[in-house]
Design a protein around this motif. Structure first.
Motif, PDB file in Angstrom:
ATOM      1  N   GLU A 162      28.823  43.398   0.256  1.00 55.70           N
ATOM      2  CA  GLU A 162      29.676  42.122  -0.355  1.00 55.70           C
ATOM      3  C   GLU A 162      31.025  42.252  -0.610  1.00 55.70           C
ATOM      4  N   GLU A 173      27.197  47.931  -1.239  1.00 60.47           N
ATOM      5  CA  GLU A 173      26.339  48.587  -0.557  1.00 60.47           C
ATOM      6  C   GLU A 173      25.216  47.205   0.168  1.00 60.47           C
ATOM      7  N   SER A 174      25.943  45.772  -0.881  1.00 60.41           N
ATOM      8  CA  SER A 174      24.891  45.116  -0.364  1.00 60.41           C
ATOM      9  C   SER A 174      25.691  43.815   0.293  1.00 60.41           C
TER      10      SER A 174
END
Length: 719
Positions: free
Chosen positions: A12, A9-10
């Motif tokens: 990455e 979700e970030s």
């Protein structure tokens, strides 16, 4: 122009795969923006930059709207398909119009399935699976991603070339006598000898099977083993093909490619292996237990003997071709004369990974069904022992501490149910289930105490569990309320951490496990099977290419071009071979015509899935000079056809229909069985391609007769 990405979700990147065209496009797009003399960005950074806006947009929509888009198309005709699994976002992209949305969705679900087979219940913890998919060590991360990329490429190749992966069902070699002998050999010689050996290091062989390319020759499960699901078996075949890929194109030969030899034109009939010596039983003995083979009529054996003689010419041609490829001292006939091409070939060879060590098992996580219930993602060790190129023996073993995984799953399921009730505001329901909660408390206390005597680190699990108990069971605590939801999630993460320590940490993906069957025991098993199949190996390799031909069906069904018959209950399929290379010759002629028919068959399967998703069980359509039929029906155990029932209509965002990534047919059988309580219900499919000039009434009659003709061979209990 293809790509598949897994991201957190970030934003990455947890994994990516691209084809050369997509990679070149990314490098040109982001490399051109660099100033002269400046080093271009790493490819992973470019991928991250490209997809970050999409990932962030998707996360924002989920946070603010509770929903997100599942697919979209861009102005340059790129198709994007997205699917969120927990906190991992899967994105599949196609820019050459070779794949539609359903194809991309299927690729996403297959990738998720392969990750579950490789990492088990660690996939249930977003934190842990992120660590597994993106290790801190760069070399380890590169090796893991390369392994996953190869798995995805292997699946894509099989799905494009192999009919069994097109319909997602296992294809077996049709030779009842040999199959029966091999099953008996696996049971009474191989598995029994391994499981009674002191060199097995506590492991127990549960399943043993022999593959000829992707086709199943024989399959045996020990009496205390769970049934191996079709989904898991197909995933294992992908892994075996990834380790030892079959290059059918190079193996196909045509008569004009074979040099004339002085050898006389003789038929090769393999000598049957002496059953008395190999199994210690009389040749006419019948295999006992749940794997007993049903005897067929004498006409079936006559047909099998006729098949063997028919393959003689193919085998003779293949042998001559192998001899003609080398002359003198072994110098290849075909050489690259262009030094640049030769240099490129040499460079590619230096980049190839070393061949896998067969003695090192792979840790795989498969579904187990016992009297107590169904346990997904239970740890097994898989040994792939190559008998000869194209023929592989696979052993699946139960590891000594596998019962610990069952306990972890029971606890995970209990906390998941508790979390769901509390999240829905059903605190009273959770409190009324105090007896089961108290039972969970006692069992988990015992479980943690038992772990304390091992080398597993349980301090964090013990600390979180202590805090959970103080909040849930102490009088002054908040009790069973929504405040416990984050603690339920933390408990699940800690349990997955214990699971990871036991079954993942000491076993790298595709690598070795310190506790395993001894190499000498594996060598003896390999030698035993090689001796058993030595007289049959060449026949089997030819048979795998022409397992069933249309010759035996043309007289009875004039106008029939091709068919696929699938037993969805057993997860097996039967279909005539389709040779699509220019050098291969079949009833359909050489490559171009067979390739054209192949395209029609692949299109029919995709069309039938579209209508099946809408609740249709019968599809008939005309396409130019061809007439296509698709039927799905149910029968009881005696073969009596059951009345047609409306099929459930699936939403557009449902998982793709099949058996590999998501077993649609198992759910369909459960749905249909509700109206046939106490009766064994079986599901079948038939797809046919006829010439369009054949009257419709004859085509439908052919389909009915063909289904009855194919019903009997499908009863061979290989699975």
């Amino acid at each position: 122009m293809k790509c598949l990405l897994i991201a957190s979700e970030s934003a990455e990147v947890l994994f990516y795969w691209t084809d050369p065209e997509f990679e070149l496009n990314i490098q040109e797009q982001y490399g051109a923006s660099q100033e002269e003399g400046e080093k271009p960005p790493a490819f992973e950074d470019s991928i991250n930059t490209l997809f970050a806006p999409i990932i962030i947009s998707c996360s924002t929509m989920v946070d603010r709207l509770g929903d997100s888009y599942t697919s979209f198309s861009t102005e340059n005709n790129h198709t994007y398909v997205l699917h969120q699994f927990e906190e991992c976002l899967y994105i599949a992209v196609n820019g050459d119009r070779e794949e539609g949305e359903e194809d991309l969705k299927r690729k996403i679900y297959v990738m998720k399935k392969m990750i579950e087979v490789l990492f088990g219940m660690v996939t249930l913890s977003s934190t842990l699976i992120r660590k597994e998919l993106r290790p801190q060590d760069t070399e380890q991360r590169t090796n893991l991603w390369k392994y996953l990329q190869n798995l995805l490429e292997t699946y894509s190749r099989l799905q494009e070339q192999d009919q069994s992966f097109l319909v997602e069902a296992v294809e077996r070699l049709i030779h009842p006598t040999l199959c029966e002998q091999c099953i008996e050999f696996l049971e009474r010689r191989l598995v029994q000898q391994i499981n009674s050996s002191v060199e097995r290091a506590g492991e127990e062989v549960l399943h043993a099977f022999i593959l000829v390319h992707t086709k199943l020759l024989a399959f045996y499960s020990s009496r205390n083993a769970s049934t191996l699901t079709s989904s898991d078996l197909l995933a294992l075949i992908v892994m075996v093909q990834n380790m030892y890929p079959s290059n059918i194109d190079l193996e196909d030969t045509a008569p004009e490619d074979v040099e004339n030899t002085s050898a006389p034109d003789i038929f090769y009939t393999p000598e049957p292996s002496p059953t008395n010596r190999d199994s210690g039983t009389d040749r006419d003995s019948v295999n006992s237990g749940r794997h007993e083979e049903s005897r067929h009529e004498e006409s079936r054996h006559e047909e099998s003997r006729h098949e063997e003689s028919c393959y003689e010419e193919s085998y003779h041609e293949e042998s001559c071709h192998e001899e003609s490829c080398h002359v003198g001292s072994g110098t290849p006939v075909f050489q690259f004369l262009d030094p640049d091409i030769q240099m490129a070939e040499d460079s590619l060879q230096t980049l190839e990974a070393p061949p896998p060590d067969p003695s090192n098992p792979s840790r795989v996580f498969l579904e187990v069904t016992l009297k107590e219930g169904c346990y997904p993602m239970m740890p097994h060790s898989m040994y792939c022992l190559p008998l000869w190129p194209g023929i592989t023996l696979v052993l699946l073993t139960k590891i000594p501490n596998s019962n610990l995984a069952m306990s972890v799953y029971v606890f995970l399921e209990a906390f998941a149910k508790l979390e769901k009730r509390l999240s829905e505001g059903l605190e009273g329901s959770a409190a009324r289930g105090q007896t089961s909660i108290q039972d969970l408390r006692n069992k988990l206390d015992k479980f943690i105490r038992a772990l304390g005597t091992s080398d597993i680190q349980t301090s964090q699990l013990q600390s979180v569990w202590t805090e959970f108990k103080s909040r849930a069971f102490t009088r002054g605590g908040p009790g069973f309320s929504k405040d416990l939801v984050p603690w339920c999630r933390t408990m699940k993460s800690q349990l997955c951490g214990v699971y990871r320590q036991c079954f993942i940490t000491e076993n790298t993906v595709g690598g070795g496990n310190p506790q395993r069957l001894s190499p000498s025991l594996q060598d003896r098993a390999l030698t035993m099977v090689q001796e058993k199949l030595m007289d049959w190996k060449d026949f089997l390799l030819v048979k795998s290419k022409r397992n069933i031909t249309m010759v035996s069906y043309l007289e009875e069904f004039p106008g029939l071009i091709h068919f696929i018959y699938v037993d969805r209950t057993a997860g097996q399929m039967i279909a005539p071979s389709l040779n699509i290379t220019d050098r291969a010759t079949s009833e359909l002629g050489k490559g171009p015509l067979a390739h054209f028919i192949k395209g029609k068959v692949w299109g029919l399967v995709n069309t039938s899935r579209i209508y099946l998703q809408k609740g249709y069980s019968t599809v008939t359509l005309r396409d130019g000079d061809y007439f296509f039929c698709y039927f799905l029906w149910f029968e009881n155990e005696t073969g009596y056809k059951l009345e047609v029932k409306d099929l459930p209509i699936l939403p557009n965002d449902s998982a793709p229909i099949g058996m590999l990534a998501w077993d649609y047919y198992r759910k369909l059988l459960r749905y249909y069985s509700k109206s046939h309580q106490g009766e064994v219900v079986k599901c079948y499919e038939l797809l046919t391609v006829h010439l369009g000039v054949i009257p419709t009434e004859y085509i439908l009659q052919h389909c009915s007769q063909l289904a009855r003709k194919l019903w009997e061979p499908s009863r061979i209990p290989l699975l």
